[in-house]
Design an enzyme around this catalytic site. Structure first.
Site, PDB file in Angstrom:
ATOM      1  N   CYS A   2      18.694  -2.482  11.696  1.00  0.00           N
ATOM      2  CA  CYS A   2      20.191  -2.593  11.465  1.00  0.00           C
ATOM      3  C   CYS A   2      21.284  -3.060  10.936  1.00  0.00           C
ATOM      4  CB  CYS A   2      20.531  -2.641  13.249  1.00  0.00           C
ATOM      5  SG  CYS A   2      19.540  -1.500  14.081  1.00  0.00           S
ATOM      6  N   ARG A  27      18.548  -3.623   4.415  1.00  0.00           N
ATOM      7  CA  ARG A  27      18.448  -3.234   5.751  1.00  0.00           C
ATOM      8  C   ARG A  27      17.483  -3.049   6.316  1.00  0.00           C
ATOM      9  NH1 ARG A  27      20.433  -8.583   7.653  1.00  0.00           N
ATOM     10  NH2 ARG A  27      20.504  -8.066   9.922  1.00  0.00           N
ATOM     11  N   TRP A  74      18.569   1.420  12.852  1.00  0.00           N
ATOM     12  CA  TRP A  74      17.136   1.933  12.653  1.00  0.00           C
ATOM     13  C   TRP A  74      16.497   2.275  13.640  1.00  0.00           C
ATOM     14  CZ3 TRP A  74      12.582  -1.002  13.630  1.00  0.00           C
ATOM     15  CH2 TRP A  74      11.643  -0.756  12.016  1.00  0.00           C
ATOM     16  N   ASN A  98      22.938  -4.723  16.882  1.00  0.00           N
ATOM     17  CA  ASN A  98      21.794  -5.128  16.444  1.00  0.00           C
ATOM     18  C   ASN A  98      20.599  -6.492  17.329  1.00  0.00           C
ATOM     19  OD1 ASN A  98      19.950  -5.519  14.740  1.00  0.00           O
ATOM     20  ND2 ASN A  98      20.445  -6.887  13.650  1.00  0.00           N
ATOM     21  N   GLY A  99      19.723  -5.535  17.794  1.00  0.00           N
ATOM     22  CA  GLY A  99      19.000  -6.014  18.551  1.00  0.00           C
ATOM     23  C   GLY A  99      17.707  -5.297  18.958  1.00  0.00           C
ATOM     24  N   GLU A 476      -1.662  -8.633  -2.038  1.00  0.00           N
ATOM     25  CA  GLU A 476       0.223  -8.576  -1.405  1.00  0.00           C
ATOM     26  C   GLU A 476       0.785  -7.884  -2.970  1.00  0.00           C
ATOM     27  OE1 GLU A 476       2.807  -9.046  -0.124  1.00  0.00           O
ATOM     28  OE2 GLU A 476       4.981  -8.663  -2.450  1.00  0.00           O
ATOM     29  N   LYS A 480       2.472  -4.167  -1.938  1.00  0.00           N
ATOM     30  CA  LYS A 480       3.601  -3.404  -2.188  1.00  0.00           C
ATOM     31  C   LYS A 480       3.480  -2.266  -3.003  1.00  0.00           C
ATOM     32  CE  LYS A 480       5.953  -6.365  -2.072  1.00  0.00           C
ATOM     33  NZ  LYS A 480       6.459  -7.304  -1.613  1.00  0.00           N
ATOM     34  N   GLU A 483       4.285  -0.033   0.053  1.00  0.00           N
ATOM     35  CA  GLU A 483       5.627   0.211   0.789  1.00  0.00           C
ATOM     36  C   GLU A 483       6.441   1.052   0.282  1.00  0.00           C
ATOM     37  OE1 GLU A 483       7.264  -3.373   1.827  1.00  0.00           O
ATOM     38  OE2 GLU A 483       6.663  -4.624  -0.166  1.00  0.00           O
ATOM     39  N   HIS A 499     -20.012  -3.673   0.774  1.00  0.00           N
ATOM     40  CA  HIS A 499     -20.460  -3.523   2.227  1.00  0.00           C
ATOM     41  C   HIS A 499     -19.713  -2.724   2.968  1.00  0.00           C
ATOM     42  CE1 HIS A 499     -22.858  -7.347   1.823  1.00  0.00           C
ATOM     43  NE2 HIS A 499     -21.895  -7.685   0.915  1.00  0.00           N
ATOM     44  N   LYS A 599      14.317  -4.348   5.853  1.00  0.00           N
ATOM     45  CA  LYS A 599      14.765  -5.941   5.210  1.00  0.00           C
ATOM     46  C   LYS A 599      14.484  -6.949   5.922  1.00  0.00           C
ATOM     47  CE  LYS A 599      15.214  -8.955   1.118  1.00  0.00           C
ATOM     48  NZ  LYS A 599      13.575  -8.473   0.580  1.00  0.00           N
TER      49      LYS A 599
HETATM   50  C1  F6R Z   1       7.607  -6.975   2.278  1.00  0.00           C
HETATM   51  C2  F6R Z   1       8.362  -6.980   2.538  1.00  0.00           C
HETATM   52  C3  F6R Z   1       7.973  -7.682   4.080  1.00  0.00           C
HETATM   53  C4  F6R Z   1       8.419  -9.340   4.621  1.00  0.00           C
HETATM   54  C5  F6R Z   1       8.285  -9.152   5.880  1.00  0.00           C
HETATM   55  C6  F6R Z   1       8.342 -11.465   6.380  1.00  0.00           C
HETATM   56  O1  F6R Z   1       7.922  -7.085   0.576  1.00  0.00           O
HETATM   57  O2  F6R Z   1       9.250  -7.488   2.520  1.00  0.00           O
HETATM   58  O3  F6R Z   1       6.770  -7.884   4.499  1.00  0.00           O
HETATM   59  O4  F6R Z   1       7.761 -10.628   3.269  1.00  0.00           O
HETATM   60  O5  F6R Z   1       8.170  -8.996   7.001  1.00  0.00           O
HETATM   61  O6  F6R Z   1      10.122 -11.126   6.368  1.00  0.00           O
HETATM   62  P1  F6R Z   1      10.359 -12.530   5.946  1.00  0.00           P
HETATM   63  O7  F6R Z   1       9.992 -12.524   4.360  1.00  0.00           O
HETATM   64  O8  F6R Z   1      12.039 -12.505   6.009  1.00  0.00           O
HETATM   65  O9  F6R Z   1      10.020 -12.876   7.430  1.00  0.00           O
END
Ligand code: F6R
Length: 604
Positions: A2, A27, A74, A98-99, A476, A480, A483, A499, A599
């Protein structure tokens, strides 16, 4: 998650609100809306989907006003729709939120019994009507907002305009970020800094239990007993340019290209006489727990590998959403390290609070200065990645890996596992060789793009395999790819594949094998043979050293430059990020704003 923007001033609020919402798009959102306040009353325009839809509707109405609030939603409670989009209103006020209001159904029942009707499925509507209830009683916006806030459980950042004060914005927050700023053209509220940068670099990070009142030429802060308060003003060091794409097709690519500089900027301020400085930490640390979410948690895995390898100290890495609820065993001497780009992730913040309540020392490693995690932890270290706008985290992960490596060097030095010259040598490598090796990989972006296209075009599944630190990197890499390209992928420790999961490896299934761990190269080669003999299409990402010494039985190879073996994972990280980036870009997807993602995950 949001986005909130608000403006009151001497200019037309419409373009300012639309511009602000656009800068907060990263975001994550699925609908947007604005409330425009003037002497003619409050006018609401909302739209499901992209900001362009809202903007078109807004300009079609021909509305203009000197004051307004805007929101990107969102969806959490109720589907994305015009009806559920914010602002939500009564005849007296309009509000963006937001929240999550956790007790919204309880509040709704009470408000219904008092005659209020509800038109949306949102939790937010309970908040706007609760404020309305108290406003009807007192006629005072400040009192009404404090009274309502006292009854709300959950998290909120509110921006509110009242029909009878159409030139004023009221804002308050709890567990959700909100900043307030005064610029030459008026007052602003926003969820994040990029939205205010075109107007000012100075801002106030709104404290909890403080209400901000903004007019075109002033901002004042009020406490819950009506007392006037002062708040420290902060200055952002980055410019609008840094928060823009600067000629790159996507923020994600720009941010990957910023990695060498970001690593240098993060590591350099932490050095004293060529050694890492973590003097804020107690010397006698018990167990180390690294707690984070998503990509940041994956950087924690790299931290575990580095600390255990160099300092021989056991490290526990945990997902924050699990940690907070599973009653973790914590000793007073332990150290809980919270890793977070945004510093606003709800689960990470809750894990921090839980650790503090258990009397354990906390260290936050955070990218956003002054964020909630940074402010609440006992100690904070800032990563200097600069603004990260793309939803998929890249440079923030790389700098988190760098800082946890630096911590590992320091801990190893403190406990006598590294002598001074070796600790200094490794530290110097981290500021010089590592960024240089990452820069070398960046030059291969186009080549990596072609390979990524070849391996992901038409692919539905993909496997990443690796051993040791490479297995951490695979987790990771897989996140990536998933997503942003929507290709299902799995990360597997190469020795574990047989396994069970190898049954999914059939003719043509792409397998990306990571080989930066020299001492495990032979084992990895056996793993590649296993998948190859089942028909896998294999890409190796290998160090120059491994390529020169071994015959890797793969279809294609991307070579990462030779540096100290301990750090060869860094250029490999960048290869994996570029691979995911190009896989998404060549599919024509919205790389920077992948579906369903936000984000900054400020709700549980
Ligand atoms: C993936 C990504 C998320 C964040 C996670 C934690 O690309 O960005 O998995 O790493 O939401 O976010 P932060 O680092 O802001 O606590």
């Amino acid at each position: 998650m949001c986005g909130i923007i608000g403006y009151t001033g001497t200019q037309d609020a419409v373009p300012i609100l639309v511009g602000g919402l656009t800068s907060l798009e990263y975001r994550g959102y699925d609908s947007a809306g604005v409330a425009l306040a003037s002497d003619d009353g409050i006018k609401i325009v909302k739209s499901k989907g992209r900001i362009e839809n809202l903007s078109k509707r807004l300009y079609d109405t021909g509305y203009h006003a000197p004051c307004g609030i805007g929101h990107t939603r969102w969806a959490t409670h109720g589907e994305p729709s015009d009806k559920n989009a914010h602002p939500h209103s009564t005849e007296n006020l309009s509000l963006v939120h937001n929240g999550i209001i956790e007790n919204y159904d309880e509040l709704q029942e009470r408000l219904k019994s008092l005659g209020y009707t509800f038109v949306s499925e949102t939790d937010t509507e309970a908040a706007v009507k609760l404020i309305d209830l108290y406003y009807r009683e007192s006629g005072d916006p400040v009192k009404a907002m404090f009274s309502a806030a006292a009854e709300i459980r959950g998290s909120f950042a509110f921006g509110v305009v009242f029909e009878k004060a159409p030139d004023t914005i009221y804002a308050m927050r709890k567990d959700s970020p909100l900043i307030v700023a005064m610029s030459e053209c008026g007052g602003l509220i926003a969820s994040d800094i990029p939205a205010i940068l075109p107007y000012t670099n100075n801002y106030f990070r709104l404290e909890e239990e403080v209400l901000a009142v903004l007019t075109k030429d002033s901002v004042s802060f009020v406490g819950k007993n009506g007392e006037s308060l002062t708040q420290p003003e902060e200055t952002v060091s980055w410019s609008v340019g840094e928060a823009q794409k600067s000629g790159y097709p996507h923020f994600m690519l720009k941010e990957i290209f910023e990695e060498p500089e970001a690593i240098r900027k993060t590591v350099t301020p932490r050095l004293v006489n060529g050694l890492p400085d973590f003097s804020m930490l107690d010397k006698d640390i018990g167990r180390i727990h690294i707690v984070a979410c998503g990509t940041a948690m994956h950087a924690g895995l790299v931290g575990k590998t580095m600390i255990e390898r160099l300092a021989r100290l056991p490290v526990n890495v945990e997902i924050a959403s699990e940690f907070r609820y599973r009653d973790p065993i914590l000793d007073k001497k332990d150290l809980v390290v919270l890793l977070s780009q945004s510093g606003e992730t709800a689960d990470t913040l809750a894990a921090l609070r839980h650790s503090k309540a258990c009397g354990v020392k906390t260290l936050a490693i955070v990218n956003v200065i002054g964020s909630s995690v940074a402010r609440e932890a006992d100690h904070v270290i800032y990563t200097m990645a600069g603004p990260e706008i793309a939803v998929a985290s890249t440079k923030a992960y790389s700098v988190q890996c760098a800082i946890v490596s630096l911590l590992a060097i320091r801990l190893a030095f403190d406990c006598g596992k590294l002598d001074e010259s070796e600790a200094k040598r490794l530290t110097a490598l981290l500021i010089n060789e590592v960024p240089a090796a990452v820069a070398t990989v960046l030059k291969k972006s186009e080549e990596i793009g072609k390979i990524a296209k070849n391996y992901t075009e038409g692919a539905e599944h993909l496997f990443y395999i690796g051993r040791g630190a490479d297995s951490d990197l695979c987790t990771e890499a897989s996140l990536k790819l998933k997503e942003i390209s929507y290709i299902h992928s799995e990360a597997y420790a190469a020795g574990e594949l047989k396994h069970g999961t190898i049954s999914l490896v059939t003719e043509g299934v792409p397998v990306v094998a990571l080989l930066t761990e020299h001492k495990l190269a032979e084992k990895m080669i056996s793993g590649i043979r296993e998948v190859k003999s089942r028909g896998a299409h294999t890409l190796a990402i290998a160090t120059e050293r491994i390529k020169d010494e071994f015959t890797v039985p793969c279809d294609d190879m991307i070579v990462v430059p030779k540096i100290d073996p301990l750090f060869e994972m860094f250029p490999a990280i960048t290869v994996l990020q570029l691979f995911a980036y190009h896989a998404s870009a060549t599919r024509g997807l919205d790389v920077d704003k992948p579906r369903n993602l936000a984000k900054s995950v400020t709700v549980e």
